[in-house]
Design a protein around this motif. Structure first.
Motif, PDB file in Angstrom:
ATOM      1  N   MET A  23      46.479  36.512   1.833  1.00 32.99           N
ATOM      2  CA  MET A  23      45.623  37.376   2.010  1.00 32.99           C
ATOM      3  C   MET A  23      44.446  37.123   0.582  1.00 32.99           C
ATOM      4  O   MET A  23      44.643  36.630  -0.570  1.00 32.99           O
ATOM      5  N   GLY A  24      43.355  37.436   0.888  1.00 38.46           N
ATOM      6  CA  GLY A  24      42.426  37.050  -0.158  1.00 38.46           C
ATOM      7  C   GLY A  24      41.290  37.305  -0.216  1.00 38.46           C
ATOM      8  O   GLY A  24      40.592  38.130   1.003  1.00 38.46           O
ATOM      9  N   TRP A  25      40.777  37.207  -1.741  1.00 38.54           N
ATOM     10  CA  TRP A  25      39.361  38.230  -1.427  1.00 38.54           C
ATOM     11  C   TRP A  25      38.277  37.246  -2.015  1.00 38.54           C
ATOM     12  O   TRP A  25      39.023  36.308  -3.054  1.00 38.54           O
ATOM     13  N   TYR A  26      37.261  37.462  -1.115  1.00 34.02           N
ATOM     14  CA  TYR A  26      36.473  36.613  -1.947  1.00 34.02           C
ATOM     15  C   TYR A  26      35.129  36.506  -1.819  1.00 34.02           C
ATOM     16  O   TYR A  26      34.622  37.900  -2.075  1.00 34.02           O
ATOM     17  N   ARG A  27      34.073  36.489  -2.609  1.00 29.69           N
ATOM     18  CA  ARG A  27      32.861  36.940  -2.992  1.00 29.69           C
ATOM     19  C   ARG A  27      31.852  36.164  -3.241  1.00 29.69           C
ATOM     20  O   ARG A  27      31.678  35.380  -3.227  1.00 29.69           O
ATOM     21  N   GLN A  28      30.652  36.545  -2.512  1.00 31.67           N
ATOM     22  CA  GLN A  28      28.927  35.914  -2.433  1.00 31.67           C
ATOM     23  C   GLN A  28      27.716  36.761  -2.874  1.00 31.67           C
ATOM     24  O   GLN A  28      27.725  37.634  -2.400  1.00 31.67           O
ATOM     25  N   ALA A  29      27.325  36.637  -4.113  1.00 35.31           N
ATOM     26  CA  ALA A  29      26.129  36.717  -4.789  1.00 35.31           C
ATOM     27  C   ALA A  29      25.206  36.327  -3.923  1.00 35.31           C
ATOM     28  O   ALA A  29      24.352  35.423  -3.720  1.00 35.31           O
ATOM     29  N   PRO A  30      24.515  36.915  -4.425  1.00 29.31           N
ATOM     30  CA  PRO A  30      23.021  36.397  -3.591  1.00 29.31           C
ATOM     31  C   PRO A  30      22.548  35.494  -3.774  1.00 29.31           C
ATOM     32  O   PRO A  30      21.876  34.883  -5.498  1.00 29.31           O
ATOM     33  N   GLY A  31      22.243  34.201  -3.072  1.00 26.67           N
ATOM     34  CA  GLY A  31      21.493  32.907  -3.169  1.00 26.67           C
ATOM     35  C   GLY A  31      22.664  31.693  -3.915  1.00 26.67           C
ATOM     36  O   GLY A  31      21.808  31.178  -3.889  1.00 26.67           O
ATOM     37  N   LYS A  32      23.952  32.492  -3.696  1.00 26.58           N
ATOM     38  CA  LYS A  32      24.736  31.336  -3.999  1.00 26.58           C
ATOM     39  C   LYS A  32      26.109  31.491  -3.087  1.00 26.58           C
ATOM     40  O   LYS A  32      26.467  32.560  -2.092  1.00 26.58           O
ATOM     41  N   GLN A  33      27.432  30.696  -2.915  1.00 24.84           N
ATOM     42  CA  GLN A  33      27.953  30.169  -1.915  1.00 24.84           C
ATOM     43  C   GLN A  33      29.120  31.168  -1.788  1.00 24.84           C
ATOM     44  O   GLN A  33      29.491  31.714  -3.240  1.00 24.84           O
ATOM     45  N   ARG A  34      29.811  31.432  -1.157  1.00 24.28           N
ATOM     46  CA  ARG A  34      31.057  31.987  -0.707  1.00 24.28           C
ATOM     47  C   ARG A  34      31.991  31.616  -1.942  1.00 24.28           C
ATOM     48  O   ARG A  34      32.367  30.200  -1.457  1.00 24.28           O
ATOM     49  N   LEU A  67      42.253  45.249  -4.203  1.00 26.35           N
ATOM     50  CA  LEU A  67      41.841  44.161  -5.807  1.00 26.35           C
ATOM     51  C   LEU A  67      41.692  45.149  -6.555  1.00 26.35           C
ATOM     52  O   LEU A  67      40.396  45.713  -6.200  1.00 26.35           O
ATOM     53  N   GLN A  68      42.078  45.157  -7.657  1.00 26.44           N
ATOM     54  CA  GLN A  68      42.016  46.624  -8.909  1.00 26.44           C
ATOM     55  C   GLN A  68      40.884  45.467 -10.190  1.00 26.44           C
ATOM     56  O   GLN A  68      41.378  44.557  -9.898  1.00 26.44           O
ATOM     57  N   MET A  69      39.544  45.996 -10.229  1.00 24.56           N
ATOM     58  CA  MET A  69      38.808  44.783 -10.930  1.00 24.56           C
ATOM     59  C   MET A  69      38.781  45.989 -11.735  1.00 24.56           C
ATOM     60  O   MET A  69      37.955  46.902 -12.186  1.00 24.56           O
ATOM     61  N   ASN A  70      38.512  45.462 -12.991  1.00 21.38           N
ATOM     62  CA  ASN A  70      38.660  46.656 -14.232  1.00 21.38           C
ATOM     63  C   ASN A  70      37.231  45.248 -15.460  1.00 21.38           C
ATOM     64  O   ASN A  70      37.733  44.000 -15.643  1.00 21.38           O
ATOM     65  N   SER A  71      36.574  45.740 -15.942  1.00 21.16           N
ATOM     66  CA  SER A  71      35.877  45.764 -17.427  1.00 21.16           C
ATOM     67  C   SER A  71      34.712  44.960 -16.324  1.00 21.16           C
ATOM     68  O   SER A  71      34.557  43.563 -17.277  1.00 21.16           O
ATOM     69  N   LEU A  72      34.035  45.019 -15.401  1.00 16.18           N
ATOM     70  CA  LEU A  72      33.318  45.184 -14.218  1.00 16.18           C
ATOM     71  C   LEU A  72      31.884  44.424 -14.978  1.00 16.18           C
ATOM     72  O   LEU A  72      31.257  44.804 -16.238  1.00 16.18           O
ATOM     73  N   LYS A  73      31.725  43.131 -14.966  1.00 17.13           N
ATOM     74  CA  LYS A  73      29.653  42.567 -15.686  1.00 17.13           C
ATOM     75  C   LYS A  73      29.503  42.202 -14.731  1.00 17.13           C
ATOM     76  O   LYS A  73      29.661  42.292 -12.903  1.00 17.13           O
ATOM     77  N   PRO A  74      28.145  42.545 -15.120  1.00 13.54           N
ATOM     78  CA  PRO A  74      27.219  42.800 -14.083  1.00 13.54           C
ATOM     79  C   PRO A  74      27.096  40.687 -13.279  1.00 13.54           C
ATOM     80  O   PRO A  74      26.580  41.382 -11.979  1.00 13.54           O
ATOM     81  N   ASP A  75      28.136  39.948 -13.671  1.00 15.14           N
ATOM     82  CA  ASP A  75      27.728  38.949 -13.000  1.00 15.14           C
ATOM     83  C   ASP A  75      28.826  38.915 -11.521  1.00 15.14           C
ATOM     84  O   ASP A  75      29.378  38.176 -10.922  1.00 15.14           O
ATOM     85  N   ASP A  76      29.387  39.857 -12.142  1.00 17.11           N
ATOM     86  CA  ASP A  76      30.659  40.452 -11.032  1.00 17.11           C
ATOM     87  C   ASP A  76      30.188  41.427  -9.497  1.00 17.11           C
ATOM     88  O   ASP A  76      30.810  41.909  -8.269  1.00 17.11           O
ATOM     89  N   THR A  77      28.436  41.524  -9.605  1.00 19.09           N
ATOM     90  CA  THR A  77      27.945  41.572  -8.811  1.00 19.09           C
ATOM     91  C   THR A  77      27.974  41.097  -7.427  1.00 19.09           C
ATOM     92  O   THR A  77      27.706  39.050  -7.583  1.00 19.09           O
ATOM     93  N   ALA A  78      27.758  41.037  -6.331  1.00 13.89           N
ATOM     94  CA  ALA A  78      28.848  40.529  -4.806  1.00 13.89           C
ATOM     95  C   ALA A  78      28.834  41.406  -3.921  1.00 13.89           C
ATOM     96  O   ALA A  78      29.192  42.454  -4.030  1.00 13.89           O
TER      97      ALA A  78
END
Length: 118
Positions: free
Chosen positions: A33-44, A79-90
């Motif tokens: 199992m995996g988690w992926y992310r895709q931000a606007p204008g970027k690849q997954r 997926l537990q996400m801590n210390s989130l940053k704006p760059d994690d937006t996706a």
């Protein structure tokens, strides 16, 4: 097979979110199992993976902040996400990859939006 992701939302930088992904198939316990992310204008991109036995891998950008886990009895990956940053937006997607005889299986969830404000 369906993968239903949930738990996204809007959070301030430094905050936390927990994503969940429920799978409806019957090979969950042996799937990677995996988690992926895709931000606007970027690849997954890959965020994290976990094998049926619990071995994990993480992208360098999330190491020490994110934790992937699974509950095989509930067919759910987290997926537990801590210390989130704006760059994690996706948009975050969960993925199920079969192993062995089921190696051709490659399912994707619908995605859940994570927005981190500065």
């Amino acid at each position: 097979v369906q993968l239903q992701a949930s738990g996204g939302g809007l959070v301030q930088a430094g905050g936390s979110l927990r994503l969940s992904c429920a799978a409806s198939g019957n090979i969950f316990s042996i799937s990677v199992m995996g988690w992926y992310r895709q931000a606007p204008g970027k690849q997954r991109e890959l965020v994290a993976t976990i094998t049926g036995g619990g071995s994990t891998t993480y992208a360098n950008s999330v190491k020490g902040r994110f934790t992937i886990s699974r509950d095989n009895a509930k067919n759910t990956v987290y997926l537990q996400m801590n210390s989130l940053k704006p760059d994690d937006t996706a948009v975050y997607y969960c993925n199920e990859k079969g192993t062995g005889y089921f190696s051709r299986i490659d399912y994707w969830g619908q995605g859940t939006q994570v927005t981190v404000s500065s």
